[in-house]
Write an enzyme that holds these catalytic residues in place. Structure first.
Site, PDB file in Angstrom:
ATOM      1  N   GLU A  78     -17.500  -0.958 -54.882  1.00 53.55           N
ATOM      2  CA  GLU A  78     -16.543  -0.136 -54.144  1.00 53.55           C
ATOM      3  C   GLU A  78     -15.924  -0.896 -52.981  1.00 53.55           C
ATOM      4  O   GLU A  78     -14.718  -0.817 -52.745  1.00 53.55           O
ATOM      5  CB  GLU A  78     -17.221   1.130 -53.613  1.00 53.55           C
ATOM      6  CG  GLU A  78     -16.270   1.987 -52.791  1.00 53.55           C
ATOM      7  CD  GLU A  78     -16.884   3.256 -52.256  1.00 53.55           C
ATOM      8  OE1 GLU A  78     -16.120   4.134 -51.838  1.00 53.55           O
ATOM      9  OE2 GLU A  78     -18.114   3.361 -52.248  1.00 53.55           O
ATOM     10  N   ASP A 105     -21.804   1.324 -56.502  1.00 52.35           N
ATOM     11  CA  ASP A 105     -21.471   2.007 -55.254  1.00 52.35           C
ATOM     12  C   ASP A 105     -22.680   1.857 -54.337  1.00 52.35           C
ATOM     13  O   ASP A 105     -23.725   2.465 -54.590  1.00 52.35           O
ATOM     14  CB  ASP A 105     -21.169   3.483 -55.496  1.00 52.35           C
ATOM     15  CG  ASP A 105     -20.539   4.152 -54.283  1.00 52.35           C
ATOM     16  OD1 ASP A 105     -20.664   3.603 -53.169  1.00 52.35           O
ATOM     17  OD2 ASP A 105     -19.921   5.224 -54.437  1.00 52.35           O
ATOM     18  N   ILE A 107     -23.383   2.811 -51.234  1.00 52.96           N
ATOM     19  CA  ILE A 107     -23.775   4.098 -50.637  1.00 52.96           C
ATOM     20  C   ILE A 107     -22.801   5.152 -51.147  1.00 52.96           C
ATOM     21  O   ILE A 107     -21.667   5.245 -50.672  1.00 52.96           O
ATOM     22  CB  ILE A 107     -23.755   4.080 -49.101  1.00 52.96           C
ATOM     23  CG1 ILE A 107     -24.591   2.933 -48.544  1.00 52.96           C
ATOM     24  CG2 ILE A 107     -24.275   5.424 -48.568  1.00 52.96           C
ATOM     25  CD1 ILE A 107     -24.593   2.845 -47.013  1.00 52.96           C
ATOM     26  N   ASP A 108     -23.228   5.920 -52.108  1.00 49.19           N
ATOM     27  CA  ASP A 108     -22.406   7.030 -52.584  1.00 49.19           C
ATOM     28  C   ASP A 108     -22.767   8.236 -51.722  1.00 49.19           C
ATOM     29  O   ASP A 108     -23.833   8.825 -51.874  1.00 49.19           O
ATOM     30  CB  ASP A 108     -22.684   7.328 -54.061  1.00 49.19           C
ATOM     31  CG  ASP A 108     -21.734   8.386 -54.587  1.00 49.19           C
ATOM     32  OD1 ASP A 108     -20.517   8.156 -54.515  1.00 49.19           O
ATOM     33  OD2 ASP A 108     -22.211   9.440 -55.042  1.00 49.19           O
ATOM     34  N   THR A 110     -21.269   8.112 -48.124  1.00 46.17           N
ATOM     35  CA  THR A 110     -21.268   7.464 -46.810  1.00 46.17           C
ATOM     36  C   THR A 110     -21.124   8.471 -45.675  1.00 46.17           C
ATOM     37  O   THR A 110     -21.762   8.330 -44.626  1.00 46.17           O
ATOM     38  CB  THR A 110     -20.142   6.412 -46.727  1.00 46.17           C
ATOM     39  OG1 THR A 110     -20.382   5.394 -47.696  1.00 46.17           O
ATOM     40  CG2 THR A 110     -20.083   5.780 -45.350  1.00 46.17           C
ATOM     41  N   ASP A 233     -18.271   5.644 -58.700  1.00 50.45           N
ATOM     42  CA  ASP A 233     -18.853   6.958 -58.427  1.00 50.45           C
ATOM     43  C   ASP A 233     -19.533   7.536 -59.663  1.00 50.45           C
ATOM     44  O   ASP A 233     -20.476   8.333 -59.544  1.00 50.45           O
ATOM     45  CB  ASP A 233     -17.776   7.959 -57.989  1.00 50.45           C
ATOM     46  CG  ASP A 233     -17.019   7.536 -56.751  1.00 50.45           C
ATOM     47  OD1 ASP A 233     -17.674   7.159 -55.771  1.00 50.45           O
ATOM     48  OD2 ASP A 233     -15.771   7.586 -56.771  1.00 50.45           O
TER      49      ASP A 233
END
Length: 285
Positions: A78, A105, A107-108, A110, A233
């Site tokens: 990402e 990702d 940190i999906d 954030t 995602d």
């Protein structure tokens, strides 16, 4: 930390899944240790689209760990994809064509991480010539890891997952999210909430598409939909759902591919009704 003994499945002799699990766990533990300690908070495409140095550090850590084992593999993260449409389209074409592409990702969720809300995850998928073959979603807050291999099922805590048994929307707990950038997508998702609120048991909006998909796979949610997402995602979560017996399409019922940005995931039994309600109310793109 997830232990090696909990990993009962590998692909061939390369142990793609074992590497993905351990990488997600290491990154997740580091992310959790930084909770509340980030020094910079920046915006990408909108005031809702946040990024910290922890996102960037976690992605770099994941990339380095994966390339230690598989230096020849491609990487789509990402934080490494530009916001311009041309950069995005080029990245997706690369993912579709690459022999092996890791889709990450770091940190999906954030925004949740920034606010100390414990619902965020690390999402790592591996695609082979455009088809996702490994999916891992790790929840650092609960030390809970969801794992799927193409054709070999999906697991959480070493236990095989199955989607829920609800057969009607009225019996279903479903989830959605709020797109961070495109106003059109945001408006369509709000219309979907209005269309579904009176037809389901309840709706949750907790801020991590990857975890929402993992929860559909684990039978904790009957379905999930959202407009305006990205491959990082969705890629890992899609495999979790399908390997748990569920179904994933776009909002118009077309099959999933890495190009998909508007997703509808369910236990399968409610899928047609779910999709029909959204379509009838004009809550699709």
């Amino acid at each position: 930390m997830v232990q090696q003994s909990e990993i009962p499945y590998v692909i061939g002799n390369k142990s793609f899944t074992a590497v993905a699990i351990n990488t997600a766990a290491k990154a997740g533990e580091w992310i959790k240790s930084k909770l509340g300690e980030f020094n910079s908070l920046n915006r990408k495409s909108s005031h809702r689209d946040l990024v910290t140095e922890i996102d960037k550090g976690a992605e770099a850590m994941i990339r380095n760990l994966l390339h230690t084992y598989f230096p020849e593999h491609s990487f789509l993260g990402e934080e490494s994809v530009g916001q311009e449409s041309e950069s995005f389209e080029k990245a997706i074409r690369g993912a579709m064509e690459a022999e092996y592409m890791w889709i990450v990702d770091p940190i999906d969720g954030t925004t949740n991480f920034v606010h100390g809300f414990p619902f965020y995850s690390v999402s790592i998928a591996l695609a082979h010539k455009g088809e996702v073959i490994v999916g891992v979603v790790y929840d650092p807050s609960r030390d809970e890891i969801f794992v799927a291999e193409k054709g070999k099922g999906a697991y959480v805590g070493g236990q095989k997952m199955r989607v829920s048994a609800e057969s009607k929307l009225t019996e279903s707990l479903i989830a959605t999210g709020f797109p961070v950038s495109r106003q059109e997508a945001y408006d369509v998702n709000m219309k979907g909430i209005g269309a579904l609120a009176s037809r389901v048991r309840n709706i949750r909006t907790t801020g991590s598409a990857a975890l929402h998909m993992a929860y559909v796979a684990a039978g904790r949610l009957s379905g999930f939909w959202e407009v305006g997402l990205n491959p990082w995602d969705l890629a890992a979560g899609v495999l979790l759902v399908t390997e748990s017996g569920g179904r994933v399409t776009d909002m118009n019922g077309e099959p999933y591919s890495l190009k998909l940005r508007n997703v509808l995931a369910s236990n399968g039994a409610i899928h047609d009704e779910f999709q029909r309600v959204l379509e009838d109310e004009g809550a699709v793109l």
